[in-house]
Design an enzyme around this catalytic site. Structure first.
Site, PDB file in Angstrom:
ATOM      1  N   CYS A   1      19.724  45.229  15.612  1.00  0.00           N
ATOM      2  CA  CYS A   1      19.223  46.587  15.872  1.00  0.00           C
ATOM      3  C   CYS A   1      19.786  47.596  14.862  1.00  0.00           C
ATOM      4  O   CYS A   1      20.983  47.871  14.853  1.00  0.00           O
ATOM      5  CB  CYS A   1      19.610  46.965  17.298  1.00  0.00           C
TER       6      CYS A   1
ATOM      7  N   CYS B   1      21.363  50.724  16.401  1.00  0.00           N
ATOM      8  CA  CYS B   1      22.646  50.342  17.022  1.00  0.00           C
ATOM      9  C   CYS B   1      23.770  50.379  15.974  1.00  0.00           C
ATOM     10  O   CYS B   1      24.875  50.840  16.255  1.00  0.00           O
ATOM     11  CB  CYS B   1      22.569  48.941  17.619  1.00  0.00           C
TER      12      CYS B   1
END
Length: 85
Positions: A11, A14
């Site tokens: 991600c 993230c």
């Protein structure tokens, strides 16, 4: 309060959020506990809290969910969620 960052290695947002959360952990050591859950490594935990998208940050206080945010966010929002602003 306890701040839990639900994340995944693949991600991009993230990866952008991670250093912000790590800095909060350092800056508020003793006032804020910070944890990280990889949703791929712990799908049961992610399911328990209804995580459908990452990054998702949940703040718990006295074992109860106090605040939740999904997506990349700024330090100020995280502080507000944790009641530290």
């Amino acid at each position: 309060p306890v701040m839990v960052d639900f994340t995944a290695t693949w991600c991009g947002p993230c990866k952008m959020l991670s250093p912000i959360i790590e800095k909060l952990a350092d800056d508020f050591e003793g006032k804020l506990k910070v944890g990280k859950v990889d949703v791929d490594a712990a799908p049961g935990v992610a399911a328990k809290y209804g995580i459908r998208s990452v990054p998702t940050v949940i703040v718990f206080e006295s074992g109860q969910k106090k605040a939740q945010h999904t997506g990349l966010t700024k330090r100020d929002k995280l502080l507000e969620m944790a009641g530290l602003s």
